[in-house]
Design a protein around this motif. Structure first.
Motif, PDB file in Angstrom:
ATOM      1  N   GLU A 125       0.758  -1.332   0.196  1.00 36.51           N
ATOM      2  CA  GLU A 125      -0.053   0.175  -0.006  1.00 36.51           C
ATOM      3  C   GLU A 125       0.909   1.145  -0.089  1.00 36.51           C
ATOM      4  OE1 GLU A 125      -3.222   2.098   2.905  1.00 36.51           O
ATOM      5  OE2 GLU A 125      -2.606   0.116   3.418  1.00 36.51           O
ATOM      6  N   CYS A 157       8.929   5.725  -0.279  1.00 34.49           N
ATOM      7  CA  CYS A 157       7.804   5.035   0.087  1.00 34.49           C
ATOM      8  C   CYS A 157       7.994   3.763   0.700  1.00 34.49           C
ATOM      9  CB  CYS A 157       6.922   4.974  -1.139  1.00 34.49           C
ATOM     10  SG  CYS A 157       6.347   6.560  -1.832  1.00 34.49           S
ATOM     11  N   SER A 178      10.558   3.094   2.727  1.00 35.97           N
ATOM     12  CA  SER A 178      11.109   3.342   3.989  1.00 35.97           C
ATOM     13  C   SER A 178       9.881   3.900   4.876  1.00 35.97           C
ATOM     14  CB  SER A 178      12.285   4.471   3.884  1.00 35.97           C
ATOM     15  OG  SER A 178      12.761   4.769   4.912  1.00 35.97           O
ATOM     16  N   THR A 179       8.966   4.512   4.418  1.00 27.97           N
ATOM     17  CA  THR A 179       8.227   4.790   5.289  1.00 27.97           C
ATOM     18  C   THR A 179       6.914   3.786   5.535  1.00 27.97           C
ATOM     19  OG1 THR A 179       7.758   7.019   4.372  1.00 27.97           O
ATOM     20  CG2 THR A 179       5.855   6.596   5.397  1.00 27.97           C
ATOM     21  N   TRP A 180       6.758   3.004   4.713  1.00 32.73           N
ATOM     22  CA  TRP A 180       5.919   1.756   4.784  1.00 32.73           C
ATOM     23  C   TRP A 180       6.493   0.763   5.961  1.00 32.73           C
ATOM     24  CZ3 TRP A 180       6.252  -3.612   4.137  1.00 32.73           C
ATOM     25  CH2 TRP A 180       5.174  -4.221   4.245  1.00 32.73           C
ATOM     26  N   ARG A 220       8.680   1.759   8.026  1.00 33.80           N
ATOM     27  CA  ARG A 220       8.879   2.413   9.517  1.00 33.80           C
ATOM     28  C   ARG A 220       7.374   2.295  10.147  1.00 33.80           C
ATOM     29  NH1 ARG A 220       8.360   8.296   8.315  1.00 33.80           N
ATOM     30  NH2 ARG A 220       6.199   7.807   8.450  1.00 33.80           N
ATOM     31  N   ASP A 221       6.164   2.349   9.487  1.00 30.36           N
ATOM     32  CA  ASP A 221       4.836   2.311   9.973  1.00 30.36           C
ATOM     33  C   ASP A 221       4.645   1.043  10.627  1.00 30.36           C
ATOM     34  OD1 ASP A 221       4.633   5.023   9.393  1.00 30.36           O
ATOM     35  OD2 ASP A 221       3.469   4.750   7.722  1.00 30.36           O
ATOM     36  N   ARG A 222       5.237   0.038  10.070  1.00 32.28           N
ATOM     37  CA  ARG A 222       5.146  -1.770  10.336  1.00 32.28           C
ATOM     38  C   ARG A 222       6.053  -2.289  11.121  1.00 32.28           C
ATOM     39  NH1 ARG A 222       2.552   0.638   6.295  1.00 32.28           N
ATOM     40  NH2 ARG A 222       0.702  -0.259   5.440  1.00 32.28           N
ATOM     41  N   SER A 224       8.353  -2.587  14.527  1.00 36.93           N
ATOM     42  CA  SER A 224       8.333  -2.059  15.710  1.00 36.93           C
ATOM     43  C   SER A 224       9.769  -2.217  16.333  1.00 36.93           C
ATOM     44  CB  SER A 224       7.197  -2.541  16.692  1.00 36.93           C
ATOM     45  OG  SER A 224       7.511  -3.967  16.733  1.00 36.93           O
ATOM     46  N   LYS A 239      15.696  -0.013  11.688  1.00 38.34           N
ATOM     47  CA  LYS A 239      15.068  -0.276  10.269  1.00 38.34           C
ATOM     48  C   LYS A 239      16.132  -0.375   9.235  1.00 38.34           C
ATOM     49  CE  LYS A 239      11.201   0.802  12.399  1.00 38.34           C
ATOM     50  NZ  LYS A 239      11.561   0.942  14.016  1.00 38.34           N
TER      51      LYS A 239
END
Length: 125
Positions: free
Chosen positions: A41, A99, A101-103, A105-107, A109, A113
């Protein structure tokens, strides 16, 4: 280790096919490969993703053109003899890397990263 199907040798995809064949035959146990990654996504369509725990992830934009098919080249644009002027493929690879990297980071924990790099690969040049 290959984590997805390899690209097929289809018209307009020979560069991706050729590169996937080469990468999948390398004897690098730490290397992880994904091809045609287009289901994450808000990430976009990543031709090939190469992962190695020592250096992170590489978003690879594959361009199968040969040198005779490139009429002009700058840091912002590429002029192809058949398709005309297009944005430089490095811009797409960089956008997809950001994108991804952001994906991640959001997933993911805790812990570190992976560093996400971008590159354009021209297998026929």
């Amino acid at each position: 280790m290959v984590h997805s199907d390899l690209p097929k040798n289809e018209p307009g995809r020979y560069g991706e096919y050729q590169t996937a064949q080469w990468l999948s035959k390398l004897n690098v146990p730490e290397m992880h490969l994904w091809f045609g990654l287009n289901h994450l996504e808000a990430v976009g369509d990543i031709d090939q993703l190469v992962g190695d725990p020592r250096v992170g992830l590489w978003v690879v934009e594959v361009k199968g053109h040969n040198i005779g098919q490139i009429a002009g080249y700058s840091r912002d644009k590429v002029e192809y003899s058949r398709e005309g002027v297009k944005p430089h493929p490095a811009k797409k690879a960089q956008r997809e890397a950001q994108c991804l990297s952001t994906w991640l980071r959001d997933r993911l924990s805790g812990g570190r990263k992976p560093w996400v790099h971008s590159v354009v690969w021209w297998p026929n040049i």
